[in-house]
Design an enzyme around this catalytic site. Structure first.
Site, PDB file in Angstrom:
ATOM      1  CG  ASP A   7      -1.851   1.187   1.246  1.00 38.64           C
ATOM      2  OD1 ASP A   7      -2.329   1.597   0.167  1.00 38.64           O
ATOM      3  OD2 ASP A   7      -2.118   1.713   2.342  1.00 38.64           O
ATOM      4  CD  GLU A  67      -5.241   0.535  -2.642  1.00 41.18           C
ATOM      5  OE1 GLU A  67      -6.107  -0.302  -2.346  1.00 41.18           O
ATOM      6  OE2 GLU A  67      -4.946   1.514  -1.938  1.00 41.18           O
ATOM      7  CG  ASP A 140      -1.163   3.005   5.886  1.00 37.52           C
ATOM      8  OD1 ASP A 140      -1.241   3.809   4.947  1.00 37.52           O
ATOM      9  OD2 ASP A 140      -1.432   3.301   7.073  1.00 37.52           O
TER      10      ASP A 140
END
Length: 167
Positions: A7, A67, A140
């Site tokens: 992330d 992501e 996260d």
């Protein structure tokens, strides 16, 4: 197959390593890389880069999944996170690892089965998939693990499609 899910961020980079064993996914290690606020951006980028390289060297993933960034407000934050994301991709590519990207909607669809699921639903399903006692913190970290799970599911689907195409 070992997958590193990331992330991306500049202040906090969530990471999660999972092993895909047949149809099962098993957590290996997860956590975050943090950089200090008020530190020059180039130093923060170096810290993120070195952290990702160390993680790759230690846990030896076969593939990396990130992501995709989605920003609709703060352009300054978007630029910083984009640069951080760039050093993460660079670290993976330098190590010869394939990199895949997934939108937040793709991750939600893969983990929950609904592309507009709420963050809490995704985190809870991630916890359940990996048989964890609690949802990893900060958010996260849970997000990085969900990206890794998304890649594991996508990899299975892509493999089956490729099998059909080869026959």
């Amino acid at each position: 197959m070992r997958i590193l899910g990331i992330d991306p961020g500049i202040a906090i980079v969530g990471f999660g390593f999972i092993d895909k064993l047949g149809s099962k996914v098993v957590p290996v290690q997860y956590g975050c890389i943090q950089t200090e606020a008020h530190t020059p951006e180039e130093e923060r980028l170096l810290h993120v880069y070195e952290g990702i390289v160390q993680l790759i060297d230690k846990y030896k993933p076969d593939e990396v999944a990130l992501e995709k960034l989605f920003f609709n407000r703060n352009v300054t934050t978007a630029m910083s996170v984009s640069q951080a994301r760039g050093v993460m991709v660079l670290a993976a590519v330098q190590k010869g690892l394939p990199v895949s990207e997934y939108t937040p909607m793709q991750v939600k669809q893969a983990v929950v089965g609904y592309g507009k699921a709420e963050k809490r639903q995704v985190q809870e399903m991630t916890r359940m998939f990996l048989k964890l006692q609690a949802i990893p913190k900060p958010d996260d970290v849970a997000d990085a693990l969900s990206v890794a799970i998304c890649h594991a599911h996508s990899y299975t689907l892509k493999s089956k499609i490729n099998e059909v195409l080869r026959s």
